[in-house]
Design a protein around this motif. Structure first.
Motif: not given
Ligand SMILES: *[C@@H]1O[C@H](CO)[C@@H](O)[C@H](O)[C@H]1NC(C)=O
Ligand SMILES: *[C@@H]1O[C@H](CO)[C@@H](O)[C@H](O)[C@H]1NC(C)=O
Ligand SMILES: *[C@@H]1O[C@H](CO)[C@@H](O)[C@H](O)[C@H]1NC(C)=O
Length: 245
Positions: A74-80
């Motif tokens: 749920r964290l946006p780590l892959t896209s940020s």
């Protein structure tokens, strides 16, 4: 070669192979992924990750009371634009983890880092400030706390800037971190190697209830140089964040 000589060479070779087998056997932990649960014993390797990102992206919907593990989709780590580093220190050994910043600017990756491991039993540290355009912190102490061999928590330990006192080009931030001006760093045209050093120690108990003592030792000896004791682990950052899921 004489018979005797040949026997000696063979014996030595066998001893070397046995030493290698014993060495390999001392790591019984078969989990090499940071987002997988495991239980460890003393002298196992233990894999954990350090994620670099903006502070907000470690919280669900940027709500600062809902911090999730970087293993949580749920964290946006892959896209940020987050970056990931993986380490495998030996349980209850003092290790110095280093992250080479020649080709990595922590502030560009968001400036904060979270250490983490586990999935169902996910554990994570709070986000620690590493760098922004003005300041860079290069030295950290991380304690991995286990109960019955299962990772419970990861703590950043601060020494209240005691280590800045003797270093003239360092300033104390928020009464806890020694920082250097980011413009002094080599990757910004300065002369200082701003590679990150993370001293790792262990506390709690392993899966046989043996106690893990390295944090106690580090705390006790903090004022002395422990560098001779370290087993050094280097990591190059990987941008393949998707790999860990
Ligand atoms: C953040 O999460 C807490 C706990 O679930 C909740 O009480 C609070 O209303 C949330 N805040 C915002 C701004 O959504
Ligand atoms: C970091 O990497 C660069 C380039 O690969 C190398 O020249 C340098 O010695 C490394 N620094 C450390 C502290 O390992
Ligand atoms: C960088 O961080 C320091 C310490 O948290 C803060 O005082 C400063 O305003 C920040 N600078 C920028 C450019 O964000």
């Amino acid at each position: 070669m004489s018979m005797r000589m040949r026997m000696m060479v063979m014996t030595m070779a066998m001893m070397m192979i046995m030493a290698m087998v014993i060495n390999a056997a001392s790591d019984t932990n078969k989990v090499f992924q940071p987002c997988t649960d495991t239980k460890v014993q003393i002298s196992d390797g233990f894999t954990f990750g350090i994620a670099f990102s903006q502070k907000n992206s470690f919280y669900l919907n940027q709500n600062l009371s809902l911090q999730l593990s970087p293993c949580d989709h749920r964290l946006p780590l892959t896209s940020s634009g987050s970056q990931l580093s993986l380490f495998r220190p030996k349980v209850d050994e003092i290790s110095l983890l280093t992250i080479n910043t020649t080709n990595f600017q922590p502030d560009s990756a968001g400036g904060y880092m979270v250490a983490f491991a586990g999935r169902k039993y996910a554990a994570r540290s709070t986000p620690a400030f590493v760098a922004n355009g003005t300041y860079t912190v290069t030295s950290f102490t991380l304690v991995l706390e286990f109960q019955k061999g299962r990772l419970q928590n990861l703590f950043w330990k601060r020494d209240g800037c005691a280590s800045c006192a003797s270093r003239s080009n360092f300033v104390c931030l928020n009464k806890q971190d020694c920082a250097i001006r980011t413009t002094s760093c080599k990757n910004r045209g300065g002369s200082v190697d701003c590679s990150l050093g993370i001293q790792v120690a262990f506390s709690g108990t392993d899966k046989h209830l043996s106690s893990l003592n390295t944090w106690y030792e580090v705390e006790k000896l903090r004022q002395y140089s422990l560098y001779g004791l370290y087993s050094n682990l280097r990591s190059s950052l990987t941008d393949q964040y998707n790999k860990i899921f």
